[in-house]
Motif scaffolding. Structure first.
Motif, PDB file in Angstrom:
ATOM      1  N   THR A 320      32.651  38.702  39.450  1.00  0.00           N
ATOM      2  CA  THR A 320      33.996  38.422  39.974  1.00  0.00           C
ATOM      3  C   THR A 320      34.614  39.646  40.648  1.00  0.00           C
ATOM      4  O   THR A 320      35.829  39.746  40.765  1.00  0.00           O
ATOM      5  CB  THR A 320      34.926  37.959  38.830  1.00  0.00           C
ATOM      6  N   LEU A 323      37.407  39.384  43.510  1.00  0.00           N
ATOM      7  CA  LEU A 323      38.722  38.780  43.273  1.00  0.00           C
ATOM      8  C   LEU A 323      39.757  39.841  42.896  1.00  0.00           C
ATOM      9  O   LEU A 323      39.537  40.596  41.960  1.00  0.00           O
ATOM     10  CB  LEU A 323      38.642  37.743  42.148  1.00  0.00           C
ATOM     11  N   LYS A 325      43.493  41.055  41.310  1.00  0.00           N
ATOM     12  CA  LYS A 325      44.230  40.593  40.133  1.00  0.00           C
ATOM     13  C   LYS A 325      45.340  39.610  40.492  1.00  0.00           C
ATOM     14  O   LYS A 325      45.799  38.848  39.644  1.00  0.00           O
ATOM     15  CB  LYS A 325      44.816  41.787  39.380  1.00  0.00           C
ATOM     16  N   TRP A 328      43.517  36.319  40.147  1.00  0.00           N
ATOM     17  CA  TRP A 328      43.107  36.047  38.762  1.00  0.00           C
ATOM     18  C   TRP A 328      43.705  37.132  37.880  1.00  0.00           C
ATOM     19  O   TRP A 328      43.196  38.220  37.767  1.00  0.00           O
ATOM     20  CB  TRP A 328      41.580  36.035  38.653  1.00  0.00           C
ATOM     21  N   LYS A 331      41.578  38.809  35.177  1.00  0.00           N
ATOM     22  CA  LYS A 331      40.304  39.401  35.583  1.00  0.00           C
ATOM     23  C   LYS A 331      40.005  40.605  34.692  1.00  0.00           C
ATOM     24  O   LYS A 331      40.882  41.446  34.458  1.00  0.00           O
ATOM     25  CB  LYS A 331      40.374  39.849  37.046  1.00  0.00           C
TER      26      LYS A 331
END
Length: 462
Positions: A320, A323, A325, A328, A331
């Motif tokens: 991941t 991505l 923060k 997500w 994360k």
């Protein structure tokens, strides 16, 4: 009794590190397995040798207790396990199979183009990352990076690609020189400019180390001369290396300006730190010996709480990484960031505990075997594509992972694959356009000119 046992562990680690380092440099073996070994020798073996010579490892700046030979045995026992795993990585019988895909291959015939493509891509991404970070407007470099990578997907992806590129460029230059794509003089000049640029853009000293390793490989046949020059420059480089953390903290604080840079350098050289010995400080800054102190903290913390991460920072973060923060919120934070927060309370400070420290935080004592497994998988993946230039790049990625984290290995595989596919796609498209241009039909006007020229030539002959 435990002091004798600790000394024995340290002596074995130190002798093994020195022996393997000499062996790799003599053979000129630049592959991912050698990168893991040399990284272990640098970030583990050298600090342990410092411990044997000076009696302790101490770094007043991070506020952790000093490490001595008489400290608890569990750290030294775990490091010994890591040493055995590293030797196994070096001597593991890796496969010799190659992928058939031409889009993942970089043969020596394409090496000159690949070298230029890598440098061009690096310049584009370095410029984008620097402008996006807002360093030129002022502020602390770590805070600028933290804000940038926590809010923008484009910045996260480009930043990771840039991070991989700046690590592999010394390897690409080294291999290009070995195949006479670039001269010794050109390779030296490019590495010097590249290192200076990185000190300004990323404020990271590890690239200077990689450039020195590449130069050692380039001048391997003139090693005596290289060692002499390196020995003469060592006092200046070591002093600058010890002062650079203060200099980089001040350099961008008021924005980009020559006056601010001059002030940062003058302040760094005029400030005296008497909290630790001169030689101890030199060792600490040269080999980042404080990593061992952070590793000991990680071992103590996770043994005490038994709240192991079970692959959260090793595997989930690897999958991941692209991505931010903002997309997500939960994360996983990097292991280095967790250590930085636990020890200092800062959300932007990362403290490295090496691959072994992160492995222990995730899987306890079994972490040494996880390190061994992940390293073998990475080495096997990087030797699959045709072309040794990727193997040379993998050497520096494996070395750098000791300074970064396990997720950097996965990010590097993905980035190198994407960059290589993009390069081969570009070459394939360029070839098709060139062929199409050559096959372009002659229009009626051009055809009439050709016939006239042929008739004129025939008349002259008759």
């Amino acid at each position: 009794m435990h002091t004798i046992l600790n000394f024995t562990f340290c002596l074995i680690i130190s002798i093994t590190s020195i022996s393997l380092s000499i062996r790799i440099l003599k053979q000129g073996r630049f592959d991912p397995a050698s990168g893991f070994v040399l990284g272990f020798c640098y970030f583990i073996g050298a600090p342990i040798t410092q411990l044997l010579l000076l009696g302790e490892i101490n770094d007043a700046q991070i506020g952790l207790p000093a490490l001595a030979i008489s400290s608890k045995t569990y750290l030294f026992a775990y490091l010994f396990l890591g040493c055995l795993a590293t030797v196994a990585i070096y001597y593991f019988p890796y496969h010799k199979k190659k992928l058939s895909s031409r889009f993942l291959a970089v043969t020596d015939n394409n090496l000159a183009s690949y070298y230029k493509f890598i440098l061009f891509t690096y310049i584009i991404l370095a410029t984008f990352t620097f402008i996006s970070s807002g360093k030129a407007a002022g502020g602390h470099w770590m805070e600028n990076n933290h804000e940038l990578y926590s809010s923008s997907t484009a910045a996260v992806i480009s930043g990771n690609f840039y991070n991989v590129l700046r690590v592999i460029i010394p390897g690409v230059i080294l291999y290009s020189h070995s195949k006479s794509v670039i001269s010794k003089k050109s390779a030296t000049i490019v590495l010097i400019i590249f290192s200076a640029l990185e000190l300004v853009i990323s404020s990271n000293r590890i690239i200077l180390l990689f450039s020195l390793i590449a130069l050692a490989g380039i001048y391997r046949v003139q090693m005596k001369r290289f060692i002499l020059i390196a020995a003469l420059m060592a006092p200046l480089l070591l002093e600058f290396n010890a002062l650079f953390p203060m200099i980089r903290g001040l350099m961008w604080s008021e924005g980009a300006s020559l006056e601010q840079t001059k002030y940062a350098i003058e302040t760094g050289y005029s400030t005296e730190d008497t909290s630790e010995s001169k030689i101890g400080k030199t060792f600490n800054s040269a080999f980042e010996s404080s990593n061992i102190l952070v590793m000991r903290y990680a071992l103590e913390k996770y043994q005490r709480t038994e709240n192991y991460l079970l692959g959260e920072t090793i595997y989930i973060k690897s999958l991941t990484f692209f991505l931010p923060k903002t997309l997500w919120e939960n994360k996983p934070s990097s292991f280095n960031a967790r250590m930085g927060y636990d020890i200092s309370g800062s959300n932007v400070l990362s403290l490295n505990s090496t691959l072994l420290g992160e492995a222990f935080g995730n899987f306890s004592w079994f972490g040494a075997f996880i390190y061994l497994f992940n390293a073998i998988v990475f080495c096997s993946a990087l030797i699959l594509p045709k072309g040794r230039v990727i193997t040379y790049a993998g050497f520096f990625v494996a070395f750098a992972s000791w300074r970064f984290e396990f997720s950097f290995l996965a990010i590097s595989i993905f980035s190198i694959a994407c960059i290589t596919v993009a390069f081969n796609a570009y070459r394939s498209l360029a070839k098709r356009l060139l062929i199409r241009k050559k096959r372009k039909p002659i229009n009626s006007h051009d055809k009439h000119k050709v016939i006239s020229q042929e008739t004129k030539s025939t008349n002259q002959l008759t």
